[in-house]
Design an enzyme around this catalytic site. Structure first.
Site, PDB file in Angstrom:
ATOM      1  N   SER A  34      39.096  43.770  45.564  1.00  0.00           N
ATOM      2  CA  SER A  34      40.704  43.773  45.174  1.00  0.00           C
ATOM      3  C   SER A  34      40.680  44.235  43.567  1.00  0.00           C
ATOM      4  O   SER A  34      39.504  43.849  43.024  1.00  0.00           O
ATOM      5  CB  SER A  34      41.473  42.608  45.491  1.00  0.00           C
ATOM      6  OG  SER A  34      42.588  42.621  45.068  1.00  0.00           O
TER       7      SER A  34
ATOM      8  N   TYR B 252      42.393  33.339  44.826  1.00  0.00           N
ATOM      9  CA  TYR B 252      42.059  34.726  45.650  1.00  0.00           C
ATOM     10  C   TYR B 252      41.306  35.693  44.703  1.00  0.00           C
ATOM     11  O   TYR B 252      40.413  36.293  45.211  1.00  0.00           O
ATOM     12  CB  TYR B 252      43.324  35.440  45.927  1.00  0.00           C
ATOM     13  CG  TYR B 252      43.336  36.787  46.694  1.00  0.00           C
ATOM     14  CD1 TYR B 252      42.901  37.066  47.943  1.00  0.00           C
ATOM     15  CD2 TYR B 252      43.591  37.954  45.845  1.00  0.00           C
ATOM     16  CE1 TYR B 252      42.897  38.197  48.702  1.00  0.00           C
ATOM     17  CE2 TYR B 252      43.510  39.241  46.423  1.00  0.00           C
ATOM     18  CZ  TYR B 252      43.113  39.237  47.704  1.00  0.00           C
ATOM     19  OH  TYR B 252      42.879  40.630  48.217  1.00  0.00           O
TER      20      TYR B 252
END
Length: 271
Positions: free
Chosen positions: A150, A163
């Site tokens: 990501s 995350y």
């Protein structure tokens, strides 16, 4: 007309988290490009529905229920792949979860949960693929591993600490395994794919998270702020944008790429 360099004809691909979102888009894209696809997901019903749809359109797709955080499940899936086909060329390690929130409010149990899925699954998938794809392995014809990271693994984003930590670990594991496999002559390329904000169920959790940590007053305000102030192209990404990037990394067109990070984010990280 399809560029032959981007074709996946004759290749066998395993795509995790293929029940919806980016994983489902990758399964469809790869199948349309000629690959035989095993689509796995912890939600067996959802991935079975996708497989039925694609088989009905004439593509070669098999669904399998798969908990990517369990070693025994990986062994079972690889056995099923071997029973179905005599090769394995592509692994898309896509399965993952999102947990946001302020760092001081995140719990240790949340950290353990997100690590257990987002990192353990990449480790296990890469390990099983390396064992099977290397010259002395079960299939022995090399391959391409694509790990979904990501942009949160590249830059800091408020409310994304745990995350982002998992996605940064995916990026690092990708580089180390790529160099290791090249050094040992495995013929296996490993690259990471870094989506920006994509219009998926997980993507929309980010809007909610921005409200919860106090960065926006509503989810619609959060979306407008991201699109207008943080994404130069002014829109959320589509799952097809990521699927096509994954197809490139899976194909022979990227044959000189390993240990690379491919960012698809509408310019988010360029500002």
């Amino acid at each position: 007309m399809m560029n032959d360099h981007f074709s996946l004809q004759g290749k066998v691909a395993l795509i995790t988290g293929a029940g919806n979102g980016i994983g489902a888009a990758c399964a469809r894209c790869f199948a349309q490009s000629g690959a035989a696809v095993i689509a796995s997901d912890i939600n067996g019903e959802r991935v079975e529905a996708l497989a039925r749809e694609l088989v009905g359109e004439g593509f070669e797709v098999k669904a399998i229920q798969h908990d990517v955080a369990k070693e025994d499940d990986w062994a079972r899936v690889v056995d099923a792949l071997a029973d179905w086909h005599d090769g394995w060329d592509i692994l898309v390690n896509n399965a993952g979860i999102y947990i946001g929130g302020k760092l001081e409010e995140n719990s240790l149990s949340q950290l353990h949960r997100i690590n257990g899925i987002n990192i353990d699954s990449i480790f296990l998938g890469t390990q099983f693929a390396a064992s099977a794809m290397q010259p002395d392995g079960r299939f022995g014809r090399g391959g391409s591993i694509i790990n979904l990271s990501s942009i949160a693994g590249l830059i800091g984003v408020p409310g994304h600490s745990i995350y982002g930590a998992t996605k940064g670990a995916v990026r690092s594991l990708t580089k180390h395994s790529a160099v290791e496999f090249a050094a040992f002559g495995y013929g296996i390329r490993v690259n990471s794919l870094h989506p920006g904000l994509i219009a998926t169920e997980m993507g929309h959790l980010v809007f909610k998270d921005f409200v919860e940590v106090g960065l926006a007053s509503s989810e619609s305000e959060a979306q407008k702020m991201l699109e207008n102030q943080m994404i130069p192209m002014g829109r959320l990404g589509d799952v097809q944008d990521i699927a096509l990037a994954a197809q490139f990394l899976a194909s022979d067109a990227s044959s000189y790429m390993t240990g690379s990070e491919l960012t698809v984010d509408g310019g988010f990280t360029a500002t």
